[in-house]
Design a protein around this motif. Structure first.
Motif, PDB file in Angstrom:
ATOM      1  N   ASP A 229      30.593  57.883  34.250  1.00  0.00           N
ATOM      2  CA  ASP A 229      29.114  57.189  34.200  1.00  0.00           C
ATOM      3  C   ASP A 229      28.518  58.118  33.891  1.00  0.00           C
ATOM      4  N   LEU A 230      28.662  59.323  34.571  1.00  0.00           N
ATOM      5  CA  LEU A 230      27.967  60.584  34.394  1.00  0.00           C
ATOM      6  C   LEU A 230      27.213  61.436  33.151  1.00  0.00           C
ATOM      7  N   VAL A 231      29.529  61.870  33.056  1.00  0.00           N
ATOM      8  CA  VAL A 231      29.434  62.261  31.592  1.00  0.00           C
ATOM      9  C   VAL A 231      28.903  61.177  30.579  1.00  0.00           C
ATOM     10  N   ALA A 232      29.086  60.431  30.753  1.00  0.00           N
ATOM     11  CA  ALA A 232      28.247  59.484  29.294  1.00  0.00           C
ATOM     12  C   ALA A 232      26.984  59.039  29.535  1.00  0.00           C
ATOM     13  N   LYS A 233      26.501  59.389  30.944  1.00  0.00           N
ATOM     14  CA  LYS A 233      24.782  59.476  30.584  1.00  0.00           C
ATOM     15  C   LYS A 233      23.578  60.775  30.482  1.00  0.00           C
ATOM     16  N   LEU A 234      24.637  61.404  30.468  1.00  0.00           N
ATOM     17  CA  LEU A 234      24.265  63.297  30.139  1.00  0.00           C
ATOM     18  C   LEU A 234      24.584  63.048  28.585  1.00  0.00           C
ATOM     19  N   GLN A 235      25.368  62.803  28.327  1.00  0.00           N
ATOM     20  CA  GLN A 235      25.902  63.221  26.695  1.00  0.00           C
ATOM     21  C   GLN A 235      24.651  61.863  26.089  1.00  0.00           C
TER      22      GLN A 235
ATOM     23  N   PRO B 251       9.460  73.257  51.930  1.00  0.00           N
ATOM     24  CA  PRO B 251       8.700  72.579  51.982  1.00  0.00           C
ATOM     25  C   PRO B 251       8.172  72.532  49.732  1.00  0.00           C
ATOM     26  N   ASP B 252       8.248  73.972  49.637  1.00  0.00           N
ATOM     27  CA  ASP B 252       8.160  74.327  48.320  1.00  0.00           C
ATOM     28  C   ASP B 252       8.414  73.777  46.509  1.00  0.00           C
ATOM     29  N   ILE B 253       9.835  73.248  47.727  1.00  0.00           N
ATOM     30  CA  ILE B 253      10.183  72.342  46.426  1.00  0.00           C
ATOM     31  C   ILE B 253      11.574  70.941  46.949  1.00  0.00           C
ATOM     32  N   HIS B 254      11.338  69.624  45.607  1.00  0.00           N
ATOM     33  CA  HIS B 254      11.375  68.430  45.894  1.00  0.00           C
ATOM     34  C   HIS B 254      12.689  68.527  45.282  1.00  0.00           C
ATOM     35  N   VAL B 255      13.420  67.999  45.469  1.00  0.00           N
ATOM     36  CA  VAL B 255      15.367  66.983  44.865  1.00  0.00           C
ATOM     37  C   VAL B 255      14.762  66.218  44.862  1.00  0.00           C
ATOM     38  N   GLU B 256      15.020  65.509  43.490  1.00  0.00           N
ATOM     39  CA  GLU B 256      14.582  63.788  43.238  1.00  0.00           C
ATOM     40  C   GLU B 256      15.849  63.998  43.032  1.00  0.00           C
ATOM     41  N   ALA B 257      17.228  62.974  44.071  1.00  0.00           N
ATOM     42  CA  ALA B 257      18.495  62.748  43.488  1.00  0.00           C
ATOM     43  C   ALA B 257      18.301  61.305  43.262  1.00  0.00           C
ATOM     44  N   GLU B 258      19.134  61.204  42.353  1.00  0.00           N
ATOM     45  CA  GLU B 258      19.774  59.639  41.738  1.00  0.00           C
ATOM     46  C   GLU B 258      21.169  59.798  41.802  1.00  0.00           C
ATOM     47  N   PHE B 259      21.799  58.337  41.998  1.00  0.00           N
ATOM     48  CA  PHE B 259      23.220  58.434  42.235  1.00  0.00           C
ATOM     49  C   PHE B 259      23.699  57.745  40.698  1.00  0.00           C
ATOM     50  N   VAL B 260      23.961  58.297  39.812  1.00  0.00           N
ATOM     51  CA  VAL B 260      24.181  57.191  38.795  1.00  0.00           C
ATOM     52  C   VAL B 260      25.499  57.158  38.141  1.00  0.00           C
ATOM     53  N   GLY B 261      26.159  56.709  39.228  1.00  0.00           N
ATOM     54  CA  GLY B 261      27.686  55.965  39.042  1.00  0.00           C
ATOM     55  C   GLY B 261      29.152  57.769  39.536  1.00  0.00           C
ATOM     56  N   ASN B 262      30.609  57.183  38.901  1.00  0.00           N
ATOM     57  CA  ASN B 262      31.407  58.265  39.057  1.00  0.00           C
ATOM     58  C   ASN B 262      31.154  59.307  38.226  1.00  0.00           C
ATOM     59  N   TYR B 263      31.541  59.622  37.412  1.00  0.00           N
ATOM     60  CA  TYR B 263      32.375  60.801  36.791  1.00  0.00           C
ATOM     61  C   TYR B 263      32.288  60.528  35.913  1.00  0.00           C
TER      62      TYR B 263
ATOM     63  N   VAL C 278      12.869  69.577  42.022  1.00  0.00           N
ATOM     64  CA  VAL C 278      14.282  69.531  40.557  1.00  0.00           C
ATOM     65  C   VAL C 278      14.896  68.016  40.682  1.00  0.00           C
ATOM     66  N   LYS C 279      15.173  67.506  39.183  1.00  0.00           N
ATOM     67  CA  LYS C 279      16.020  66.132  39.284  1.00  0.00           C
ATOM     68  C   LYS C 279      17.222  66.644  39.248  1.00  0.00           C
ATOM     69  N   PHE C 280      17.944  65.483  40.338  1.00  0.00           N
ATOM     70  CA  PHE C 280      19.239  66.152  40.048  1.00  0.00           C
ATOM     71  C   PHE C 280      19.891  64.285  40.137  1.00  0.00           C
ATOM     72  N   TRP C 281      21.184  65.003  39.345  1.00  0.00           N
ATOM     73  CA  TRP C 281      22.097  63.690  39.511  1.00  0.00           C
ATOM     74  C   TRP C 281      23.176  63.393  40.087  1.00  0.00           C
ATOM     75  N   HIS C 282      23.635  62.526  40.903  1.00  0.00           N
ATOM     76  CA  HIS C 282      25.296  63.056  41.440  1.00  0.00           C
ATOM     77  C   HIS C 282      26.014  61.964  41.518  1.00  0.00           C
ATOM     78  N   THR C 283      26.841  61.995  41.953  1.00  0.00           N
ATOM     79  CA  THR C 283      27.887  60.938  41.920  1.00  0.00           C
ATOM     80  C   THR C 283      28.518  60.165  43.601  1.00  0.00           C
ATOM     81  N   PHE C 284      27.880  60.387  44.488  1.00  0.00           N
ATOM     82  CA  PHE C 284      27.787  60.204  45.461  1.00  0.00           C
ATOM     83  C   PHE C 284      26.846  58.940  45.948  1.00  0.00           C
TER      84      PHE C 284
END
Length: 419
Positions: A69-75, A55-67, A29-35
């Motif tokens: 930044d995240l909206v801009a990257k998602l758009q 153990p059957d789920i791997h969370v691939e977390a990525e910090f992408v900046g503040n709120y 599960v690719k997970f974008w966050h702001t922390f």
């Protein structure tokens, strides 16, 4: 002997292939966050605990900046098909994606999840648009008023100096500026956007009506609140203009011991406590005309473009992140509000409430905390508000003129988006 060796090799090979097969079967599960920093460390611990239990789920977390930044990257990522599976979205801005079918409707997941009965009413409400759940809350907050006790003492102010009204806050800030300004100390930090919204609400107004989406940017009490906030910078000069043009810089100045009073999210409690230690005092936001604060923070949404099996895995993580155990650990480490009714009774939360003075201030403000508008145009409004605020605070435009123009622009954007 040879037969035994072959048996051993075969068994080892089988175990190896089984381990490889298990690893390959894990759903990512690719997970974008702001922390980042203190909050990022707390999130990583929650993810590690989740993966140990699942153990059957791997969370691939990525910090992408503040709120923002995240909206801009998602758009930018949506047309390029470079998006995560799960994403942290600030609660007034997820409507942009929910209303355009970018987020999965989580209502079927949420309805079948016992978690729904454990969440506080406010936490359930902030994830809903038009009767459908699009995010499950993770980091909920209200703004609070932070005080540097050492600066107060050096300025001759007691720790219980009244800070209930705008006049009270200005008086304390002016005292600090007069006594310590020559040492490079500012009386107060320029209010960030979350605090600005809270100060407008404490002046008995709103930016946008959360129930009707009516735009209230040009209402007299809204204008009055902006005039007061701007006066801290341009008229009374108790707040540095650096915090107007760069909110992160303003927050850093407080944590560096250069500002006496600052208003920010309860979610920044952990970092501020680490920076100031026992010199940190937390007080409620001013109740200038009424006691009213906005609920902030974010929830986790799931992208509609992700495969169904990945959506299922993502919701398993989303539900875990709001569980009593995860939420209690998150609250204790960061200061964000408990969203789960069972969290505060767990040992880690009890210890935090006993040992970290001020961490309960936002909890005590929940009786007068309110959700905010989350229509599609709110994202545009919030992005544009920064420049409007800067023009007012730096004395480039009068508040009434700037906000009336801004209100008209926002009404046009509301009509354009249609939701």
């Amino acid at each position: 002997m040879i037969r035994k060796l072959h048996s051993t090799i075969a068994a080892s090979a089988f175990a190896l292939f089984a381990a490889v097969g298990t690893a390959e079967a894990a759903t990512t599960v690719k997970f974008w966050h702001t922390f980042s920093k203190t909050n990022g460390e707390a999130l990583n611990k929650i993810i590690a605990s989740f993966e140990a239990a699942h153990p059957d789920i791997h969370v691939e977390a990525e910090f992408v900046g503040n709120y923002n930044d995240l909206v801009a990257k998602l758009q930018a990522g949506i047309p390029a098909r470079r998006t995560p599976d799960a994403v942290i979205l600030e609660i007034t801005r997820y409507g942009l994606f929910a209303n355009n079918n970018v987020l999965t409707d989580l209502t079927p997941y949420f309805a079948a999840d016992p978690l729904k009965d454990d969440l506080y009413d406010y936490a359930r409400e902030i994830g809903v648009i038009n009767g459908k759940n699009y995010v499950v809350p993770f980091n909920s907050s209200t703004p609070v008023l932070y005080v540097n006790k050492d600066i107060f003492a050096r300025a001759g102010l007691s720790a219980d100096t009244p800070l209930k009204t705008f006049d009270d806050v200005l008086k304390a800030a002016k005292t600090i500026q007069d006594k310590l300004g020559a040492e490079g100390i500012s009386g107060i930090g320029a209010p960030g956007q979350f605090a600005r919204w809270g100060l407008v609400m404490s002046n008995d107004s709103e930016l946008i009506d959360p129930k009707t989406n009516k735009i209230l940017l040009d209402k007299p009490n809204t204008i009055e609140a902006y005039q007061w906030m701007a006066s801290l910078v341009s008229q009374h000069k108790v707040a540095s203009p650096d915090g107007v043009t760069d909110e992160d810089k303003g927050n850093a100045m407080f944590m560096a011991g250069k500002v006496g009073i600052d208003m920010d999210s309860t979610g920044s409690y952990g970092g501020r406590k680490k920076a100031l230690g026992d010199n940190l005092l937390v007080r409620p936001m001013p109740c200038n005309k009424v006691c009213s604060v906005p609920i902030g923070g974010a929830g986790i949404g799931i992208m509609a473009s992700s495969p169904k099996e990945v959506q299922d895995a993502a919701y398993t993580f989303v539900s875990y992140a709001a569980s009593p155990e995860a939420n209690a650990a998150w609250f204790a480490a960061t200061g964000y509000l408990p969203i789960n009714k069972k969290s505060a009774a767990l040992p880690v939360a009890v210890k935090a409430l006993e040992s970290q003075p001020g961490i309960d201030v936002a909890i005590n403000s929940l009786p007068y905390a309110h959700g905010r508008a989350r229509a599609t145009f709110v994202t545009w409004m919030r992005t544009t508000e920064y420049k409007v605020w800067q023009s007012i605070a730096l004395g480039q435009r009068k508040a009434d003129e700037a906000l009336k123009d801004f209100a008209e622009q926002t009404r046009k954007e509301s009509q354009r988006t249609g939701n």
